[in-house]
Write an enzyme that holds these catalytic residues in place. Structure first.
Site, PDB file in Angstrom:
ATOM      1  N   CYS A 229      35.298  30.441  42.477  1.00  0.00           N
ATOM      2  CA  CYS A 229      35.227  31.741  43.055  1.00  0.00           C
ATOM      3  C   CYS A 229      36.534  31.572  44.033  1.00  0.00           C
ATOM      4  O   CYS A 229      37.290  32.808  44.185  1.00  0.00           O
ATOM      5  CB  CYS A 229      34.270  31.806  44.159  1.00  0.00           C
TER       6      CYS A 229
ATOM      7  N   HIS B 238      36.110  37.387  48.628  1.00  0.00           N
ATOM      8  CA  HIS B 238      35.567  37.196  47.376  1.00  0.00           C
ATOM      9  C   HIS B 238      34.114  37.817  47.469  1.00  0.00           C
ATOM     10  O   HIS B 238      33.239  37.709  48.437  1.00  0.00           O
ATOM     11  CB  HIS B 238      35.348  35.760  47.386  1.00  0.00           C
TER      12      HIS B 238
ATOM     13  N   ASN C 153      29.121  40.009  41.117  1.00  0.00           N
ATOM     14  CA  ASN C 153      29.990  38.780  41.705  1.00  0.00           C
ATOM     15  C   ASN C 153      30.799  38.341  40.500  1.00  0.00           C
ATOM     16  O   ASN C 153      30.148  37.787  39.378  1.00  0.00           O
ATOM     17  CB  ASN C 153      29.129  37.597  42.236  1.00  0.00           C
TER      18      ASN C 153
END
Ligand code: UT7
Length: 335
Positions: free
Chosen positions: A115, A262, A292
């Site tokens: 991430c 993020h 995500n």
């Protein structure tokens, strides 16, 4: 002294929309649970036969970014590719992009920081540009999550969150002080490596062993996430690393024009927004539509924010990420 600035951004997501209701046909989950815990309404998944892969999506995003930057592929000095879902175990996606786009023999570097991969990528690009070694860096974040998720009820705690897509940025040399990437801040804490991980196949847990063991629980080739532990660490580290970035530049939260976190979980973004008392127009979220997308989430979100006119010349933009590793980081940019 040179600085680096983002000269162009691009994004690509597969056409195939997968709603929460679609997932509830495959596993014991439901739209209400997913929306309440994550904010996600739908995500995109590569469809078998649509020609997409992590590298292919990266190329599609990169072509748009280059076009918008007005920089030709022949002017690229370095390719950086951030992903946790490469097309091949090796070589990395960076060299695939190089081949697919017909880019000359510049270096290509893959970043394995999940991430935080895009923030790490910005930092690496920025260092090379600042020193004068390279002028133009093509940075891509791309993920094909859907190819490696457990679509049975066993995997629901992870699978409903993730989506596919790619984002790209062209970072280029600037001589305008106080503009572009002002600073980047990187951290990691390896003791929590297995709290969000995919263990195999790996060289110490290779395919024949997995086949022989035929596990029904803790399956090594599906991602594992200790969700609540990750969540608790995320909110702390996001806050810390945003403050670190602001302090380094003599700024405070009131100076933020746009925070692009993020897109891990809408609840994490909302926690940060509330903590820093930022108004809705100062935090960009699109996890509702894409889920995500790990290394792709920041470039997709930043690209959309820019396309929608929400990131403008002169704005102070803060990017921040936290994820597997654990790794986390931030970037402060004067647009
Ligand atoms: O981007 C990388 C970094 N990742 C993150 O930042 C993710 C951080 N973590 C999270 O976002 C949240 O922990 C999740 C969204 C993953 C999970 O939410 P949670 O509120 O922590 O749920 P939980 O894992 O504690 O599970 C609560 C209940 C459990 O049932 P019981 O034991 O209470 O009966 C789960 O089995 O919800 C159940 N559950 C589900 N139910 C319906 C777990 N997943 C699902 C699901 N649908 N998809």
């Amino acid at each position: 002294m040179y600085t680096s600035r983002i000269a162009g951004m691009g994004k690509y997501v597969p056409e195939n929309v997968v709603t929460n209701d679609d997932l509830s046909k495959l596993m014991d989950t439901n739209d209400a649970w997913i929306q309440e815990r994550t904010g996600i309404k739908e995500r995109r998944h590569i469809k078998k036969g649509d020609g997409n892969s992590t590298a292919v999506m990266g190329v599609k995003a990169a072509e748009i970014a280059l076009d918008r930057a007005g920089i030709s592929k022949d002017e690229i000095d370095l390719i950086i590719f951030a992903t946790l879902s490469p097309d091949y175990y090796f070589p990395g996606c960076g060299v695939q992009v190089q081949d697919m786009m017909g880019i000359h023999t510049c270096p290509a570097l893959d970043i394995r920081n999940q991430c935080s991969g895009f923030i790490y990528g910005i930092s690496v690009a920025d260092q090379f540009i600042k020193t004068g070694m390279y002028k133009n860096v093509l940075l891509i974040g791309s993920e094909n999550h859907s190819g490696g998720l457990d679509f049975s009820t066993r995997g629901r705690g992870v699978t409903v969150i993730f989506g596919d897509g790619a984002g790209a940025a062209v970072l280029t040399r600037s001589e305008q002080e106080g503009h572009g990437v002002l600073s980047t801040h990187l951290h990691s804490e390896g003791k929590h490596a297995l709290e969000l991980s995919l263990k195999g196949p790996s060289t110490n847990h290779w395919v024949p062993q997995i086949i022989e063991e035929n596990p029904q629980e803790d399956i090594p080739y599906y991602p594992y996430m200790n969700g609540q532990f990750v969540f608790k660490n995320a909110v702390v580290r996001f806050s810390e690393v945003i403050m670190e970035g602001l302090k380094t530049n003599g700024l405070d939260v009131n100076d933020i024009d746009m925070l692009v976190p993020h897109q891990a979980n809408l609840r994490i973004s909302q926690f940060i927004q509330k903590k820093f008392q930022l108004s809705d127009d100062k935090v960009y979220n699109n996890i509702q539509r894409y889920g995500n997308t790990t290394a792709a989430s920041i470039p997709i979100a930043l690209c959309e924010a820019w396309e929608e006119g929400k990131v403008k010349e002169g704005d102070t933009v803060v990017l921040a990420a936290f994820g597997s590793g654990f790794t986390w980081g931030s970037a402060v940019i004067k647009w």
